[in-house]
Design a protein around this motif. Sequence first.
Motif, PDB file in Angstrom:
ATOM      1  N   GLY A 246      55.497   1.002  27.496  1.00  0.00           N
ATOM      2  CA  GLY A 246      55.223   2.591  28.054  1.00  0.00           C
ATOM      3  C   GLY A 246      55.342   2.451  29.596  1.00  0.00           C
ATOM      4  N   PRO A 247      54.545   3.005  30.717  1.00  0.00           N
ATOM      5  CA  PRO A 247      55.177   2.892  32.451  1.00  0.00           C
ATOM      6  C   PRO A 247      54.651   1.846  32.757  1.00  0.00           C
ATOM      7  N   ASP A 248      55.387   1.766  34.207  1.00  0.00           N
ATOM      8  CA  ASP A 248      54.527   0.689  35.037  1.00  0.00           C
ATOM      9  C   ASP A 248      53.462   0.843  35.169  1.00  0.00           C
ATOM     10  N   ASN A 249      52.887   1.594  36.521  1.00  0.00           N
ATOM     11  CA  ASN A 249      51.529   2.195  36.536  1.00  0.00           C
ATOM     12  C   ASN A 249      50.419   2.988  36.029  1.00  0.00           C
ATOM     13  N   ALA A 250      50.748   2.281  34.716  1.00  0.00           N
ATOM     14  CA  ALA A 250      49.549   3.122  33.687  1.00  0.00           C
ATOM     15  C   ALA A 250      48.395   2.686  34.702  1.00  0.00           C
ATOM     16  N   PRO A 251      47.230   3.674  35.168  1.00  0.00           N
ATOM     17  CA  PRO A 251      46.002   3.567  35.101  1.00  0.00           C
ATOM     18  C   PRO A 251      45.075   2.635  35.126  1.00  0.00           C
ATOM     19  N   GLY A 252      43.998   2.305  35.390  1.00  0.00           N
ATOM     20  CA  GLY A 252      43.256   0.682  35.650  1.00  0.00           C
ATOM     21  C   GLY A 252      44.073  -0.347  35.575  1.00  0.00           C
ATOM     22  N   LEU A 259      49.855  -6.832  45.865  1.00  0.00           N
ATOM     23  CA  LEU A 259      51.068  -7.168  44.719  1.00  0.00           C
ATOM     24  C   LEU A 259      51.397  -6.053  44.524  1.00  0.00           C
ATOM     25  N   GLY A 260      50.350  -4.369  44.778  1.00  0.00           N
ATOM     26  CA  GLY A 260      50.714  -3.706  44.203  1.00  0.00           C
ATOM     27  C   GLY A 260      50.392  -3.019  42.714  1.00  0.00           C
ATOM     28  N   THR A 261      51.158  -2.291  41.951  1.00  0.00           N
ATOM     29  CA  THR A 261      50.911  -2.460  40.528  1.00  0.00           C
ATOM     30  C   THR A 261      51.980  -2.222  39.825  1.00  0.00           C
ATOM     31  N   MET A 262      53.323  -2.039  41.008  1.00  0.00           N
ATOM     32  CA  MET A 262      54.660  -1.516  40.446  1.00  0.00           C
ATOM     33  C   MET A 262      55.681  -3.060  40.995  1.00  0.00           C
ATOM     34  N   PHE A 263      56.817  -2.733  40.065  1.00  0.00           N
ATOM     35  CA  PHE A 263      57.717  -3.919  40.765  1.00  0.00           C
ATOM     36  C   PHE A 263      58.927  -2.303  41.217  1.00  0.00           C
ATOM     37  N   PRO A 264      59.814  -3.742  42.083  1.00  0.00           N
ATOM     38  CA  PRO A 264      60.307  -4.486  42.480  1.00  0.00           C
ATOM     39  C   PRO A 264      58.524  -5.555  43.487  1.00  0.00           C
ATOM     40  N   VAL A 373      41.822  -7.903  26.252  1.00  0.00           N
ATOM     41  CA  VAL A 373      41.410  -6.485  25.612  1.00  0.00           C
ATOM     42  C   VAL A 373      42.229  -5.556  26.373  1.00  0.00           C
ATOM     43  N   PRO A 374      42.983  -4.386  25.608  1.00  0.00           N
ATOM     44  CA  PRO A 374      43.663  -3.686  26.438  1.00  0.00           C
ATOM     45  C   PRO A 374      42.977  -2.418  27.465  1.00  0.00           C
ATOM     46  N   LEU A 375      43.147  -2.597  28.763  1.00  0.00           N
ATOM     47  CA  LEU A 375      42.728  -1.785  29.591  1.00  0.00           C
ATOM     48  C   LEU A 375      42.283  -0.563  29.247  1.00  0.00           C
ATOM     49  N   PRO A 376      40.758  -0.146  29.187  1.00  0.00           N
ATOM     50  CA  PRO A 376      40.141   0.353  28.672  1.00  0.00           C
ATOM     51  C   PRO A 376      40.735   2.462  28.970  1.00  0.00           C
ATOM     52  N   GLU A 377      40.968   2.037  29.690  1.00  0.00           N
ATOM     53  CA  GLU A 377      41.591   4.049  30.519  1.00  0.00           C
ATOM     54  C   GLU A 377      42.846   4.261  29.205  1.00  0.00           C
ATOM     55  N   ARG A 378      43.418   3.120  28.944  1.00  0.00           N
ATOM     56  CA  ARG A 378      44.387   2.988  27.802  1.00  0.00           C
ATOM     57  C   ARG A 378      43.525   3.750  26.750  1.00  0.00           C
ATOM     58  N   THR A 379      42.996   2.956  26.431  1.00  0.00           N
ATOM     59  CA  THR A 379      42.230   3.252  25.218  1.00  0.00           C
ATOM     60  C   THR A 379      40.972   4.626  25.142  1.00  0.00           C
ATOM     61  N   GLY A 504      35.515  -0.827  38.328  1.00  0.00           N
ATOM     62  CA  GLY A 504      37.184  -0.153  38.966  1.00  0.00           C
ATOM     63  C   GLY A 504      38.467  -0.441  38.155  1.00  0.00           C
ATOM     64  N   SER A 505      38.755  -1.893  37.721  1.00  0.00           N
ATOM     65  CA  SER A 505      40.486  -1.554  37.643  1.00  0.00           C
ATOM     66  C   SER A 505      40.205  -3.191  36.667  1.00  0.00           C
ATOM     67  N   GLY A 506      41.315  -3.400  36.361  1.00  0.00           N
ATOM     68  CA  GLY A 506      42.201  -5.021  35.024  1.00  0.00           C
ATOM     69  C   GLY A 506      40.635  -4.607  33.790  1.00  0.00           C
ATOM     70  N   SER A 507      41.798  -6.054  33.444  1.00  0.00           N
ATOM     71  CA  SER A 507      41.012  -5.867  32.173  1.00  0.00           C
ATOM     72  C   SER A 507      40.274  -7.428  32.083  1.00  0.00           C
ATOM     73  N   GLY A 508      40.088  -8.073  30.476  1.00  0.00           N
ATOM     74  CA  GLY A 508      39.117  -9.541  30.672  1.00  0.00           C
ATOM     75  C   GLY A 508      38.970  -9.256  28.841  1.00  0.00           C
ATOM     76  N   HIS A 509      38.423 -10.780  29.190  1.00  0.00           N
ATOM     77  CA  HIS A 509      37.982 -11.008  27.712  1.00  0.00           C
ATOM     78  C   HIS A 509      36.738 -11.580  27.699  1.00  0.00           C
TER      79      HIS A 509
END
Length: 564
Positions: A246-252, A259-264, A373-379, A504-509
Amino acid sequence: MRLFSVFQVCRVVCAGGVALFAAGAAAIAAEAPKLAVVISVDQFRGDYLARFGPYFGEGGFKRLLAGGLNFSNCHYRHSVMLTAPGHASILSGTFANVHGVTSNEWLDRATWEQVNSVEDKASPLVGIAPAELGAAAAAAPAKTGRSPANFKAETVGDELKKKFGAGTRIFAASNKDRSAILLGGGRGDAAYWDENGRFVTSRHFRPTGELPEWVKAFNAEGRAEKAFGRVWDRLLPEAVYEKAQGPDNAPGETDAAGLGTMFPRRIDGGKKAISSAYYTAYDNSPFTTEALGEFVRRAVTEEKLGRNTGTDLLCVSFSQIDTVGHNYGPDSHEVMDSVLRLDRVLAGLLDTLDREVGLARCVIVLTADHGVVPLPERTSRTDPATGAARVRTTEMDAAARKALDARFGALPTGEAWFTRDNAGVHLRPTALAAKKADATEAATLVKQAFATMPFVAEVFTRAELLAAGAEGETPLAMMRRSYRAASDRDVVYTLKPWFIAKAGSGSGHGQPYPYDQHVAMLWFGAGVPRGERTERVHVDQLAPTLAALLGVPAPAAAKSPRMF
Ligand SMILES: [Zn+2]
């Protein structure tokens, strides 16, 4: 060749299948490898080998997959899916109810202080001063000491030591202290991890307080410093990542460490010179994986691994995929690129093992401590019925306080009924005493309050967990295996699937669901058949399987059957 002839003799001499199996086991022992290599990839989910397989190079994962045995349906059987418990289970074949490592850190009920899973005040760091690790470490330097003292189970490494004594060398390395130390186990000879780009250890492993000359020389080469300002971009064209992830800069996604959310992205910590922010950015980059790979290759040569009189054990745990998984989630370009770069690092390590030891004389197993777990914004977009969302534990705590105040009388403002510890709470003895509250009744009230939260799946009290068996696959049994009877929390809980307690953002386990429990399990080398196996197996079968391949008894607490 020798294995074949033993089977031939047996076929002639004994006709029974049982006798044939016994001879087969003896043949494995006779052919015991010179080096066992246990590779853990932090947060390497069970679906990653298939997902990223089309993009691997020739010499890394593909080499292991082509010549080895891939268990594509391997799961953990404990509930608290975190790094320290996972690494403690890999080579002990048991769980926190036995090995004691319930979490990455926990509250010590005697001192009411947080304790790191590999903390040992009697074993100060070697190779770095506590003050270099930041303000918290500078304020409490004793808490930076590290050893396997909190790890209460024996491992395959311990069995090698019992058999070969000084004739086996157990060497562990990781980006994280807990991963290296817990894989190496109680009798490990050496554990190194990186702090500020340097490989360090503790007095437990180096009583002299000095690093070996080769480690000093490796650190002096200044890999981390040379990476300052390096740009991390994708190895392959962006479209390849778009198609897979999917896209580089996904919600969440999290903009961590500048480091930002995008390459490079430039790895410099957002500053013109090297600072602590730089080392955080470096830990997020695949350059830290490359450095660990080089360190381990150097160790194979310098420590003469695989050239001892007995069988040596090399443990390595790569941590950076976990870091980017937390920041960007499993469906990110960052995780994909980190896996592809690890693939190249593995290729280099396999080359070194082949040259120095011979791959036919090694047995290699690659697995992970947990998934993600996937980012909840995606799920919530791909599967709205899940209700996936970010939740706040403050809401739960307020409900519990209200219930306890109503039953026992309100505590003064600023005083607390309980202290949080991971996904659970310890009731405060002072509060219980002040209000003459019964601990068991208070725990039940906390449980009832937590259970009213729409995002909570299961809540268990201490009494319920102590009364439960640790066998079976129910949520209670899985939590019992994650629970340390002597000193654990009064109430623990799990979230409903796809929810995440991170604002806010990010994932976990940390939850007992396939996205956290399903991990890679890939075997290769001496005594390992080729192919793919799709039946469900469990990580606690790794230790008895490896022990059999190495011709040593399974560790005492490893009760599960072998995988093959
Ligand atoms: Zn993690």
